[in-house]
Design a protein around this motif. Structure first.
Motif, PDB file in Angstrom:
ATOM      1  N   ILE A   1       0.863  -1.164   0.000  1.00 55.04           N
ATOM      2  CA  ILE A   1       0.000   0.000   0.000  1.00 55.04           C
ATOM      3  C   ILE A   1       0.909   1.226   0.000  1.00 55.04           C
ATOM      4  O   ILE A   1       1.731   1.374   0.899  1.00 55.04           O
ATOM      5  CB  ILE A   1      -0.922   0.032   1.232  1.00 55.04           C
ATOM      6  CG1 ILE A   1      -1.746  -1.242   1.320  1.00 55.04           C
ATOM      7  CG2 ILE A   1      -1.809   1.269   1.200  1.00 55.04           C
ATOM      8  CD1 ILE A   1      -2.483  -1.414   2.635  1.00 55.04           C
ATOM      9  N   ILE A   2       0.776   2.056  -1.007  1.00 55.58           N
ATOM     10  CA  ILE A   2       1.592   3.268  -1.101  1.00 55.58           C
ATOM     11  C   ILE A   2       0.813   4.441  -0.511  1.00 55.58           C
ATOM     12  O   ILE A   2      -0.333   4.672  -0.877  1.00 55.58           O
ATOM     13  CB  ILE A   2       1.973   3.553  -2.558  1.00 55.58           C
ATOM     14  CG1 ILE A   2       2.835   2.407  -3.113  1.00 55.58           C
ATOM     15  CG2 ILE A   2       2.700   4.882  -2.671  1.00 55.58           C
ATOM     16  CD1 ILE A   2       3.138   2.520  -4.591  1.00 55.58           C
ATOM     17  N   VAL A   3       1.455   5.150   0.420  1.00 56.50           N
ATOM     18  CA  VAL A   3       0.851   6.311   1.064  1.00 56.50           C
ATOM     19  C   VAL A   3       1.845   7.462   0.989  1.00 56.50           C
ATOM     20  O   VAL A   3       3.010   7.297   1.365  1.00 56.50           O
ATOM     21  CB  VAL A   3       0.510   6.008   2.542  1.00 56.50           C
ATOM     22  CG1 VAL A   3      -0.057   7.238   3.230  1.00 56.50           C
ATOM     23  CG2 VAL A   3      -0.457   4.845   2.655  1.00 56.50           C
ATOM     24  N   CYS A   4       1.404   8.613   0.491  1.00 61.11           N
ATOM     25  CA  CYS A   4       2.310   9.767   0.476  1.00 61.11           C
ATOM     26  C   CYS A   4       1.528  11.069   0.404  1.00 61.11           C
ATOM     27  O   CYS A   4       0.371  11.096   0.008  1.00 61.11           O
ATOM     28  CB  CYS A   4       3.306   9.681  -0.665  1.00 61.11           C
ATOM     29  SG  CYS A   4       2.606   9.868  -2.303  1.00 61.11           S
ATOM     30  N   ALA A   5       2.206  12.145   0.820  1.00 64.38           N
ATOM     31  CA  ALA A   5       1.665  13.502   0.749  1.00 64.38           C
ATOM     32  C   ALA A   5       2.724  14.368   0.076  1.00 64.38           C
ATOM     33  O   ALA A   5       3.445  15.107   0.720  1.00 64.38           O
ATOM     34  CB  ALA A   5       1.325  14.018   2.142  1.00 64.38           C
ATOM     35  N   LEU A   6       2.838  14.219  -1.225  1.00 63.89           N
ATOM     36  CA  LEU A   6       3.860  14.899  -2.008  1.00 63.89           C
ATOM     37  C   LEU A   6       3.217  15.745  -3.094  1.00 63.89           C
ATOM     38  O   LEU A   6       2.101  15.460  -3.530  1.00 63.89           O
ATOM     39  CB  LEU A   6       4.801  13.873  -2.653  1.00 63.89           C
ATOM     40  CG  LEU A   6       5.508  12.909  -1.698  1.00 63.89           C
ATOM     41  CD1 LEU A   6       6.219  11.818  -2.474  1.00 63.89           C
ATOM     42  CD2 LEU A   6       6.472  13.670  -0.807  1.00 63.89           C
ATOM     43  N   GLY A   7       3.946  16.739  -3.574  1.00 65.28           N
ATOM     44  CA  GLY A   7       3.435  17.606  -4.638  1.00 65.28           C
ATOM     45  C   GLY A   7       3.214  16.867  -5.942  1.00 65.28           C
ATOM     46  O   GLY A   7       2.273  17.152  -6.667  1.00 65.28           O
ATOM     47  N   HIS A   8       4.082  15.915  -6.247  1.00 58.31           N
ATOM     48  CA  HIS A   8       3.978  15.122  -7.469  1.00 58.31           C
ATOM     49  C   HIS A   8       4.108  13.646  -7.098  1.00 58.31           C
ATOM     50  O   HIS A   8       5.172  13.045  -7.293  1.00 58.31           O
ATOM     51  CB  HIS A   8       5.046  15.535  -8.485  1.00 58.31           C
ATOM     52  CG  HIS A   8       4.933  16.974  -8.883  1.00 58.31           C
ATOM     53  ND1 HIS A   8       3.959  17.422  -9.752  1.00 58.31           N
ATOM     54  CD2 HIS A   8       5.630  18.063  -8.510  1.00 58.31           C
ATOM     55  CE1 HIS A   8       4.080  18.726  -9.893  1.00 58.31           C
ATOM     56  NE2 HIS A   8       5.080  19.145  -9.142  1.00 58.31           N
ATOM     57  N   PRO A   9       3.054  13.068  -6.570  1.00 54.79           N
ATOM     58  CA  PRO A   9       3.138  11.692  -6.076  1.00 54.79           C
ATOM     59  C   PRO A   9       3.385  10.654  -7.165  1.00 54.79           C
ATOM     60  O   PRO A   9       3.855   9.558  -6.870  1.00 54.79           O
ATOM     61  CB  PRO A   9       1.775  11.471  -5.413  1.00 54.79           C
ATOM     62  CG  PRO A   9       0.858  12.436  -6.095  1.00 54.79           C
ATOM     63  CD  PRO A   9       1.710  13.629  -6.423  1.00 54.79           C
ATOM     64  N   GLU A  10       3.118  11.006  -8.429  1.00 52.15           N
ATOM     65  CA  GLU A  10       3.290  10.036  -9.508  1.00 52.15           C
ATOM     66  C   GLU A  10       4.728   9.536  -9.576  1.00 52.15           C
ATOM     67  O   GLU A  10       4.979   8.362  -9.842  1.00 52.15           O
ATOM     68  CB  GLU A  10       2.904  10.641 -10.865  1.00 52.15           C
ATOM     69  CG  GLU A  10       1.587  11.373 -10.911  1.00 52.15           C
ATOM     70  CD  GLU A  10       1.642  12.816 -10.382  1.00 52.15           C
ATOM     71  OE1 GLU A  10       2.710  13.457 -10.361  1.00 52.15           O
ATOM     72  OE2 GLU A  10       0.579  13.295  -9.958  1.00 52.15           O
ATOM     73  N   GLY A  11       5.684  10.424  -9.359  1.00 54.40           N
ATOM     74  CA  GLY A  11       7.094  10.045  -9.395  1.00 54.40           C
ATOM     75  C   GLY A  11       7.446   9.079  -8.282  1.00 54.40           C
ATOM     76  O   GLY A  11       8.187   8.115  -8.480  1.00 54.40           O
ATOM     77  N   PHE A  12       6.916   9.343  -7.076  1.00 54.64           N
ATOM     78  CA  PHE A  12       7.157   8.447  -5.940  1.00 54.64           C
ATOM     79  C   PHE A  12       6.544   7.082  -6.209  1.00 54.64           C
ATOM     80  O   PHE A  12       7.192   6.054  -6.023  1.00 54.64           O
ATOM     81  CB  PHE A  12       6.585   9.052  -4.653  1.00 54.64           C
ATOM     82  CG  PHE A  12       6.728   8.153  -3.462  1.00 54.64           C
ATOM     83  CD1 PHE A  12       7.969   7.909  -2.909  1.00 54.64           C
ATOM     84  CD2 PHE A  12       5.610   7.550  -2.899  1.00 54.64           C
ATOM     85  CE1 PHE A  12       8.109   7.073  -1.807  1.00 54.64           C
ATOM     86  CE2 PHE A  12       5.737   6.717  -1.799  1.00 54.64           C
ATOM     87  CZ  PHE A  12       6.987   6.482  -1.251  1.00 54.64           C
ATOM     88  N   VAL A  13       5.306   7.059  -6.664  1.00 54.49           N
ATOM     89  CA  VAL A  13       4.621   5.801  -6.970  1.00 54.49           C
ATOM     90  C   VAL A  13       5.405   5.024  -8.022  1.00 54.49           C
ATOM     91  O   VAL A  13       5.649   3.819  -7.869  1.00 54.49           O
ATOM     92  CB  VAL A  13       3.163   6.053  -7.426  1.00 54.49           C
ATOM     93  CG1 VAL A  13       2.529   4.787  -7.966  1.00 54.49           C
ATOM     94  CG2 VAL A  13       2.337   6.636  -6.282  1.00 54.49           C
ATOM     95  N   ALA A  14       5.855   5.703  -9.063  1.00 54.78           N
ATOM     96  CA  ALA A  14       6.625   5.040 -10.127  1.00 54.78           C
ATOM     97  C   ALA A  14       7.926   4.463  -9.574  1.00 54.78           C
ATOM     98  O   ALA A  14       8.302   3.334  -9.911  1.00 54.78           O
ATOM     99  CB  ALA A  14       6.909   6.014 -11.263  1.00 54.78           C
TER     100      ALA A  14
END
Length: 86
Positions: A1-14
């Motif tokens: 399960i990916i959880v984040c609070a980032l401006g551009h979460p797509e990069g983190f998810v990738a």
């Protein structure tokens, strides 16, 4: 399960997915939003037994009390030590 609070979460998810992790769910909060222990418990209750992967940026916003078992910090790779049951 990916959880984040980032401006551009797509990069983190990738990055997480490119490291070989398969995400079964994503919970993306707005940039700088604090993810509370209550929120993590709610997310975990929907998928018991699965680890939650968070960004280093989000990790520093969690107190030690909020940082629980099954919450993993992603730093370009996941390092899991000890016995895990998932």
């Amino acid at each position: 399960i990916i959880v984040c609070a980032l401006g551009h979460p797509e990069g983190f998810v990738a990055s997480v997915e490119e490291s070989g992790c398969r995400s079964v769910a994503k919970h993306l909060f707005t940039d700088h939003e604090k993810i509370s222990a209550k929120e993590l418990m709610k997310i975990r209750s929907g998928r018991p037994g699965l680890p939650i992967v968070i960004s280093s940026k989000d990790r520093v916003r969690l107190s030690d009390a909020e940082w629980g078992p099954g919450v993993l910090e992603f730093r370009g790779e996941l390092i899991v030590e000890g016995n895990v049951d998932w």
